[in-house]
Design an enzyme around this catalytic site. Sequence first.
Site, mmCIF file in Angstrom:
data_model
loop_
_atom_site.group_PDB
_atom_site.id
_atom_site.type_symbol
_atom_site.label_atom_id
_atom_site.label_comp_id
_atom_site.label_asym_id
_atom_site.label_seq_id
_atom_site.Cartn_x
_atom_site.Cartn_y
_atom_site.Cartn_z
ATOM 1 N N MET A 24 44.079 39.175 46.975
ATOM 2 C CA MET A 24 44.058 38.900 48.421
ATOM 3 C C MET A 24 45.087 39.812 49.065
ATOM 4 O O MET A 24 46.147 39.365 49.535
ATOM 5 C CB MET A 24 44.369 37.418 48.668
ATOM 6 C CG MET A 24 43.181 36.519 48.344
ATOM 7 S SD MET A 24 43.650 34.805 48.108
ATOM 8 C CE MET A 24 44.095 34.869 46.383
ATOM 9 N N ASP A 84 45.835 34.379 41.519
ATOM 10 C CA ASP A 84 45.751 34.702 42.942
ATOM 11 C C ASP A 84 46.908 35.586 43.375
ATOM 12 O O ASP A 84 48.051 35.130 43.446
ATOM 13 C CB ASP A 84 45.805 33.403 43.762
ATOM 14 C CG ASP A 84 44.549 32.573 43.590
ATOM 15 O OD1 ASP A 84 43.456 33.124 43.793
ATOM 16 O OD2 ASP A 84 44.667 31.381 43.261
ATOM 17 N N MET A 133 34.592 32.217 48.899
ATOM 18 C CA MET A 133 35.747 31.398 49.270
ATOM 19 C C MET A 133 35.244 30.132 49.974
ATOM 20 O O MET A 133 34.560 30.219 50.998
ATOM 21 C CB MET A 133 36.696 32.168 50.203
ATOM 22 C CG MET A 133 37.420 33.337 49.558
ATOM 23 S SD MET A 133 38.329 32.934 48.042
ATOM 24 C CE MET A 133 39.436 31.643 48.620
ATOM 25 N N ASP A 181 35.637 29.312 44.973
ATOM 26 C CA ASP A 181 37.099 29.266 44.964
ATOM 27 C C ASP A 181 37.644 28.509 46.165
ATOM 28 O O ASP A 181 37.560 28.989 47.301
ATOM 29 C CB ASP A 181 37.638 30.709 44.943
ATOM 30 C CG ASP A 181 39.134 30.760 44.672
ATOM 31 O OD1 ASP A 181 39.717 29.709 44.351
ATOM 32 O OD2 ASP A 181 39.704 31.859 44.789
ATOM 33 N N GLY A 182 38.237 27.342 45.883
ATOM 34 C CA GLY A 182 38.906 26.569 46.925
ATOM 35 C C GLY A 182 38.371 25.158 47.060
ATOM 36 O O GLY A 182 37.183 24.963 47.329
ATOM 37 N N HIS A 211 42.265 37.719 41.303
ATOM 38 C CA HIS A 211 41.723 37.657 42.662
ATOM 39 C C HIS A 211 42.737 38.288 43.621
ATOM 40 O O HIS A 211 43.785 37.694 43.881
ATOM 41 C CB HIS A 211 41.474 36.173 42.992
ATOM 42 C CG HIS A 211 40.995 35.906 44.376
ATOM 43 N ND1 HIS A 211 40.972 34.638 44.915
ATOM 44 C CD2 HIS A 211 40.510 36.729 45.346
ATOM 45 C CE1 HIS A 211 40.497 34.691 46.151
ATOM 46 N NE2 HIS A 211 40.223 35.948 46.441
ATOM 47 N N MET A 268 48.632 37.483 46.371
ATOM 48 C CA MET A 268 48.663 37.466 47.845
ATOM 49 C C MET A 268 49.797 38.344 48.351
ATOM 50 O O MET A 268 50.904 38.283 47.807
ATOM 51 C CB MET A 268 48.880 36.043 48.353
ATOM 52 C CG MET A 268 47.860 35.053 47.843
ATOM 53 S SD MET A 268 48.244 33.403 48.428
ATOM 54 C CE MET A 268 46.971 32.454 47.600
ATOM 55 N N SER A 326 43.274 27.690 38.284
ATOM 56 C CA SER A 326 44.061 28.638 39.077
ATOM 57 C C SER A 326 45.558 28.409 38.881
ATOM 58 O O SER A 326 46.086 27.337 39.196
ATOM 59 C CB SER A 326 43.716 28.497 40.562
ATOM 60 O OG SER A 326 44.564 29.339 41.309
ATOM 61 N N HIS A 373 42.480 32.013 36.292
ATOM 62 C CA HIS A 373 42.373 32.608 37.632
ATOM 63 C C HIS A 373 43.761 32.880 38.201
ATOM 64 O O HIS A 373 44.627 32.000 38.215
ATOM 65 C CB HIS A 373 41.604 31.637 38.536
ATOM 66 C CG HIS A 373 41.255 32.173 39.884
ATOM 67 N ND1 HIS A 373 40.156 32.981 40.106
ATOM 68 C CD2 HIS A 373 41.849 32.021 41.083
ATOM 69 C CE1 HIS A 373 40.091 33.301 41.391
ATOM 70 N NE2 HIS A 373 41.121 32.730 42.012
HETATM 71 C C1 DX5 Z 1 43.162 30.262 47.629
HETATM 72 C C2 DX5 Z 1 43.060 30.733 46.203
HETATM 73 C C3 DX5 Z 1 42.490 29.725 45.259
HETATM 74 C C4 DX5 Z 1 43.369 28.531 45.035
HETATM 75 C C5 DX5 Z 1 42.472 27.375 44.714
HETATM 76 O O1 DX5 Z 1 43.563 31.316 48.441
HETATM 77 O O2 DX5 Z 1 42.223 31.885 46.146
HETATM 78 O O3 DX5 Z 1 42.201 30.344 43.989
HETATM 79 O O4 DX5 Z 1 44.300 28.699 44.002
HETATM 80 O O5 DX5 Z 1 43.235 26.236 44.699
HETATM 81 P P1 DX5 Z 1 42.620 24.777 44.983
HETATM 82 O O6 DX5 Z 1 41.618 24.521 43.887
HETATM 83 O O7 DX5 Z 1 43.808 23.891 44.935
HETATM 84 O O8 DX5 Z 1 41.952 24.819 46.332
HETATM 85 ZN ZN ZN Z 2 41.525 32.597 44.104
#
Ligand code: DX5
Ligand code: ZN
Length: 218
Positions: free
Chosen positions: A67, A34, A136, A174-175, A65, A36, A7, A32
């Site tokens: 969000m 993210d 998640m 994820d996470g 992804h 947001m 990510s 990946h």
């Molecule tokens: C969280 C993200 C994840 C995040 C994961 O909202 O969707 O993709 O980057 O990071 P780690 O592996 O550090 O939890």
């Molecule tokens: Zn993610």
Amino acid sequence: MSLIAPSILAADFAHLERDVKMINASAADWIHLDVMDGVFVPNISFGMPVIEAIKRHAAKPLDVHLMIVQPERYIETFRKIGADVITVHLEASTHLHRTVQQIHATGAQAGVAINPHTSVDLLEDVLAQIDLVCLMSVNPGFGGQKFIERTYEKVRRLRTLIQKTGSQAKIEIDGGVNSENAPQLLAAGADVLVAGNFVFAAANPREVIARLKGQQVA
Ligand code: DX5
Ligand code: ZN
């Protein structure tokens, strides 16, 4: 064999080209990303211009992804700038089935993400139409959070539901993924592991990716 998706959220944003090239040279399968919006989740990450720049250097598929609220407003744009997999949140999509069709119409693979509190049962009627479910395993919004143990049970239940519905969907986690929970996640039926901090905080990220990739089922 499982797929590994580092990510970018945990990368050094001042050295994105370097970090993308590290992923290119590694055993990772996807990159990946993210996105947001500060509304669906309490944090703002990056958007189209950054993804466009990453695409110019990326040698692996982009797993985007979203969000964000009303993700249907931006599907075509994310496809145009290089997204290969586009994942929207069930909780942010009033007409999820239509949004999945919209993603497929662009030629991208369609993913649906669910928050830790959302039951996998809510996916039953869309499962046969989608390519990926993103479970998640932390509350979305931030990297570096602690893995929620309940996820194992969700993976097992989702695996059963996928079989029952004849779906081809991959299960992505994820996470908070690390080398301790990865084998158990794979044993429970996961296909794709996203890893942010575990990869980028390491002294040798490529080695960590290779280890995750070679991880045996528990
Ligand atoms: C969280 C993200 C994840 C995040 C994961 O909202 O969707 O993709 O980057 O990071 P780690 O592996 O550090 O939890
Ligand atoms: Zn993610």
